[in-house]
Structure formats: C-alpha cells, structure tokens
Design an enzyme around this catalytic site. Sequence first.
Site, PDB file in Angstrom:
ATOM      1  N   ARG A 144      21.362  38.428  19.431  1.00  0.00           N
ATOM      2  CA  ARG A 144      22.375  38.534  18.368  1.00  0.00           C
ATOM      3  C   ARG A 144      22.229  39.822  17.571  1.00  0.00           C
ATOM      4  NH1 ARG A 144      21.114  32.563  18.011  1.00  0.00           N
ATOM      5  NH2 ARG A 144      19.068  33.433  17.649  1.00  0.00           N
ATOM      6  N   ILE A 145      21.007  40.110  17.103  1.00  0.00           N
ATOM      7  CA  ILE A 145      20.815  41.282  16.230  1.00  0.00           C
ATOM      8  C   ILE A 145      20.986  42.571  17.042  1.00  0.00           C
ATOM      9  CG2 ILE A 145      19.212  42.496  14.705  1.00  0.00           C
ATOM     10  CD1 ILE A 145      17.955  39.713  14.062  1.00  0.00           C
ATOM     11  N   THR A 210      12.943  47.157  13.807  1.00  0.00           N
ATOM     12  CA  THR A 210      13.224  46.186  12.742  1.00  0.00           C
ATOM     13  C   THR A 210      12.843  44.780  13.210  1.00  0.00           C
ATOM     14  OG1 THR A 210      15.485  46.016  13.561  1.00  0.00           O
ATOM     15  CG2 THR A 210      15.137  47.460  11.657  1.00  0.00           C
ATOM     16  N   GLU A 241       0.831  44.364   9.277  1.00  0.00           N
ATOM     17  CA  GLU A 241       1.596  44.224   8.041  1.00  0.00           C
ATOM     18  C   GLU A 241       0.834  43.398   7.000  1.00  0.00           C
ATOM     19  OE1 GLU A 241       5.739  43.770   9.229  1.00  0.00           O
ATOM     20  OE2 GLU A 241       5.994  42.513   7.460  1.00  0.00           O
ATOM     21  N   HIS A 259       9.642  45.769   5.408  1.00  0.00           N
ATOM     22  CA  HIS A 259      10.192  44.532   5.994  1.00  0.00           C
ATOM     23  C   HIS A 259      11.418  44.037   5.214  1.00  0.00           C
ATOM     24  CE1 HIS A 259       9.010  40.970   8.750  1.00  0.00           C
ATOM     25  NE2 HIS A 259      10.306  40.920   8.491  1.00  0.00           N
TER      26      HIS A 259
HETATM   27  C1  8YV Z   1      11.724  37.822   7.296  1.00  0.00           C
HETATM   28  C2  8YV Z   1      12.383  38.300   9.536  1.00  0.00           C
HETATM   29  O1  8YV Z   1      11.052  36.900   8.043  1.00  0.00           O
HETATM   30  O2  8YV Z   1      13.740  36.444   9.972  1.00  0.00           O
HETATM   31  C3  8YV Z   1      12.848  37.174  10.377  1.00  0.00           C
HETATM   32  O3  8YV Z   1      12.315  36.999  11.472  1.00  0.00           O
HETATM   33  O4  8YV Z   1      11.628  39.085   9.930  1.00  0.00           O
HETATM   34  C4  8YV Z   1      12.828  38.415   8.150  1.00  0.00           C
HETATM   35  O5  8YV Z   1      14.020  37.821   7.968  1.00  0.00           O
HETATM   36  C5  8YV Z   1      12.184  37.153   6.099  1.00  0.00           C
HETATM   37  O6  8YV Z   1      12.809  38.049   5.332  1.00  0.00           O
HETATM   38  C6  8YV Z   1      11.041  36.546   5.322  1.00  0.00           C
HETATM   39  O7  8YV Z   1      11.249  35.221   5.118  1.00  0.00           O
END
Ligand code: 8YV
Length: 294
Positions: A144-145, A210, A241, A259
């Site tokens: 999707r992304i 990302t 991270e 992030h």
């Molecule tokens: C973060 C992400 O987890 O959804 C994911 O997999 O990496 C991000 O959306 C989210 O922002 C933290 O809860």
Amino acid sequence: MARPRVHVTAPVPAEVETALARDFELVAGPEGADGIVAMLTTRVDAAYLDAAGPSLRVVANYAVGVNNVDVGEAARRGVVVTNTPDVLTRATAELAVGLMLALLRRITEGDRFVRRRGEWEFSLEFMLGASLHRKRLLIVGPGRIGRETARLAEAFGARSAFAGRGDDLGRLLPGAEIVSIHVPLTQDTRRLIDARALAAMPASGVLVNTARGPIVDERALVDALRAGVIAGAALDVFEREPEVEAGLLELENVVLTPHLGSATRETRVAMGMLCVEALRAVLVEGRRPANAVG
Ligand code: 8YV
C-alpha cells in the site's frame, strides 16, 4: 459485568484514550490484562506474553509494522495481533516523497547553511540540486505505502518501477536513481540494502528509507556515501533506533527525520481508533477483526 482490562504501553492522543476508557478498564501494567495496546517500542515477545498471563486475548499494535511483536508466539497462545493498515498510507507516502525532494533539492542542507549564517549571494551555480522530474524511482516493496509513494512521486514526473518478493534486486538497482524502501522488517529483509546492494546502484543514486532501520546496513551506507558509491540518503528510521550511526550526522548529502512517517495528528488518531476497534471486536464482540495479522 466487569469491563475488559486493557493496558496501553505509552501515552496515546486524548481522543483515543477517551474512546478506550468508554469500553475498557485501563490498567497500569500488562499483568492480568485482556488486551494490550502496544507501541512499536514495546517488544511483545514470549516473556512479555508470560507477564501478561493467560487472560490476554488481543494485542493491538499501534503501527502497521509488527516486527516488535512475536506474532507466531502470540498465535500459539491464541492471542490475536492486529496492526493499523491503510490509515497511515498517505502520511507515510507523503513523507517519503518529501524526503526525496529534501534530498534532491538540498532543502535541509540549504536550511543548515542559512542557519550557520554562511556567506552567500545569489549565483546561478550555487547549491544546484536535481529534479524529481523524470527520475527513475525503484519502489522496493509494492504494498500500500509503496504504491502510494509511486503515485505521488509520479505527480512530480518520476517514473516508477517496483521490486517485489522474488524479484532480483541486483538486476533492478543499477537502473534506479532513487531507491525507496517499503518492505516490512522480517528475517528476509534484514540488511536487504547492504554494501553489495549499494554498490549495484548508480553513483548518482539516492536511498530513501521510511520503513524500518534494520533493512539498511547503516555502516555500509556511511561507507558508500563517503566513497561516493551513491549520491545521498534520506532516513526516517534507524538500525538501532533512536540511536543514529555517527557517520551519518557529518554528511551534508543525508536527510534525517525521527520516525515521522505516520506523524500527523489525524493519522495518529485514526491509528488509535483502529486499535480501539480491534480490542472491541475481540473483547466485546468475540470476533476476529479484519486487521488481524498472522
Ligand atoms: C510508527 C510505523 O509505528 O506504523 C508503523 O509501522 O512505523 C509508524 O507508524 C508509529 O508512528 C508509532 O506508533
């Protein structure tokens, strides 16, 4: 009847907290909870599931990526795991394209330069960048992304190609001027972008991540950037991270964000509401929600 007990592992937006409090008793720890709302920083492994105990029936992960959860172990114990697909697709794709533009057009580098009060006057050859227009964009992970990132980048005139499971990345990388990572972190994708993959990219190529930090070998990336093997990188996620490989901080052709893929208020609230719905489905309605994984 007693309300199901839910533990939330980190603060959530007020709207989400209110929605949770409507149906559930919010408890301070996982012990004895029926449901958990887990952040990606919470490692939900066998030890965590043990601590929660046999009452646990659902883990609603407040993220689309579920690499922080041992999904197999949860399934063995009959615990449903859910994620937050769709609602963060646009936000994450926007950030990916924003990072591409920041890197190619040297936006953050220019910002740093101005803040340093560097001396400058307008000149035709000063801080020239590259256009996203006509760039060959390789989307690694056509989910999707990844597909939404391609769609948005194409509005700027980029030309996208996709690398999915089973595709030969080594064959696709040489033709990629931008490589954007959109695969989940699994055993198969850990360090997918290593020294060898970076060497396969053209010297003018840039990398955008990302997805999850450990998909890229950060030390190999620093070496590749220093040696001019590739031209730049934009990272929203990091291998260890929130630690960031020190070498990255010294390079001008690197854009770094902490992030922020899903970090808009409406997206974070929508993600939370999906978690609430998942808890309700399992704990109140006794059904498996559509966003259950594994
Ligand atoms: C973060 C992400 O987890 O959804 C994911 O997999 O990496 C991000 O959306 C989210 O922002 C933290 O809860």
